[in-house]
Design a protein around this motif. Structure first.
Motif, short mmCIF file in Angstrom:
data_model
loop_
_atom_site.label_atom_id
_atom_site.label_comp_id
_atom_site.label_asym_id
_atom_site.label_seq_id
_atom_site.Cartn_x
_atom_site.Cartn_y
_atom_site.Cartn_z
N HIS A 5 55.84 19.50 35.95
CA HIS A 5 55.89 18.75 37.21
C HIS A 5 54.48 18.56 37.77
N VAL A 13 56.34 21.67 43.87
CA VAL A 13 57.57 22.30 43.38
C VAL A 13 57.91 23.44 44.33
N SER A 14 59.07 23.37 44.96
CA SER A 14 59.45 24.40 45.94
C SER A 14 59.72 25.73 45.24
N LYS A 15 59.65 26.80 46.03
CA LYS A 15 59.93 28.13 45.48
C LYS A 15 61.37 28.22 44.98
N ASP A 16 62.29 27.62 45.73
CA ASP A 16 63.70 27.65 45.32
C ASP A 16 63.89 26.94 43.99
N GLU A 17 63.18 25.84 43.79
CA GLU A 17 63.29 25.08 42.54
C GLU A 17 62.74 25.89 41.37
N LEU A 18 61.61 26.57 41.59
CA LEU A 18 61.03 27.40 40.54
C LEU A 18 61.92 28.59 40.20
N SER A 48 65.11 28.75 40.54
CA SER A 48 66.30 28.24 39.85
C SER A 48 66.00 27.88 38.41
N GLU A 49 64.80 27.34 38.16
CA GLU A 49 64.45 26.90 36.80
C GLU A 49 64.03 28.06 35.90
N GLY A 62 55.78 25.72 48.59
CA GLY A 62 55.82 25.97 47.15
C GLY A 62 54.45 25.84 46.52
#
Length: 234
Positions: free
Chosen positions: A46, A51-56, A58-59, A99
């Motif tokens: 990305h 990139v948000s912390k929640d997105e990281l 989750s990934e 993030g």
């Protein structure tokens, strides 16, 4: 040769081979714990985007509930490995409260292959900015790999045996979900110590065991402080 396309990126003096899970600098391989490598892959994919912390979370930790502190420690380790100085943000920009953003210029796979970048270097690390704990013992021979493999198998077997024993030895009325902690691995030969590998193996085992619904596994952030060889784990 397989026709499967490789996922490879190049930035600054680094090459990130996602397919082979190799990070190298000037053709010298840099070992990383599993989740730190996955965090770097997510940021590079990305590139240029916040990139948000929640997105990281989750990934990188898909399907697993972990503390946000785990992500922060991975980001800190990546900054050290990439040679960032405090507050410099040459590769990873922190957007406080939101993030992270990978800000280095990234060359995609096709252009990396065009310039003939070496993708399978020997295991070594001479980056002066990389912490000594990562550099120490970075070269791992076949015997060491075999010993580490047996050690990991023994640890898994011991953990499973403990779970089974706890479940079968207690009366049904008093049985509850057991809790275990996987401590950082310790070297058999002190002079060949590699703290990054010790932590990485413990984190990998914690991640695998955390998928079980029959045992409560202490998070990596709770056990990483036991890296000192002279520390009494009990």
């Amino acid at each position: 040769m397989s026709g499967t396309p490789k996922e490879i990126y190049a930035f600054d003096k680094f090459t990130l081979d996602v397919s082979e899970r190799i990070l190298s600098r000037d053709s010298e391989r840099i070992p990383l714990p599993e989740k730190a490598f996955d965090t770097l892959c997510a940021l590079v994919r990305h590139v240029g985007r916040l990139v948000s912390k929640d997105e990281l979370l989750s990934e990188v930790w898909a399907g697993t509930i972990v503390e946000e502190n785990n992500l922060d420690k991975n980001i800190s380790l990546l900054r050290q490995v990439l040679g960032e100085r405090s507050g410099q943000g040459k590769f990873i920009e922190t957007v406080r409260g939101h993030g992270y953003r990978f800000v280095a210029d990234v060359v995609p796979a096709d252009r990396v292959l065009e310039v003939g970048t070496e993708l399978v270097p020997e295991i070594a690390n001479t980056n002066p900015n990389t912490p000594a704990s990562v550099q120490s013992g970075a070269k791992i021979g076949p015997r060491a790999k075999t010993a580490l493999g047996f050690g990991l198998l023994i640890a898994v077997a011991a953990a499973v045996a403990l779970i089974i024993w706890r479940q079968t030895s207690l009366p049904a009325a008093s049985r509850s979900m057991p809790s275990i902690a996987v401590l950082p691995f310790k070297p058999l030969v002190l002079k060949d110590r590699n703290e990054a590998l010790e932590l990485g193996m413990a984190e990998t085992l914690i991640s695998k065991l955390s998928r079980s619904e029959n045992v409560r596994v202490r998070p990596f952030s709770s056990v990483r402080r036991y890296i000192d060889l002279d520390q009494d784990s009990v």
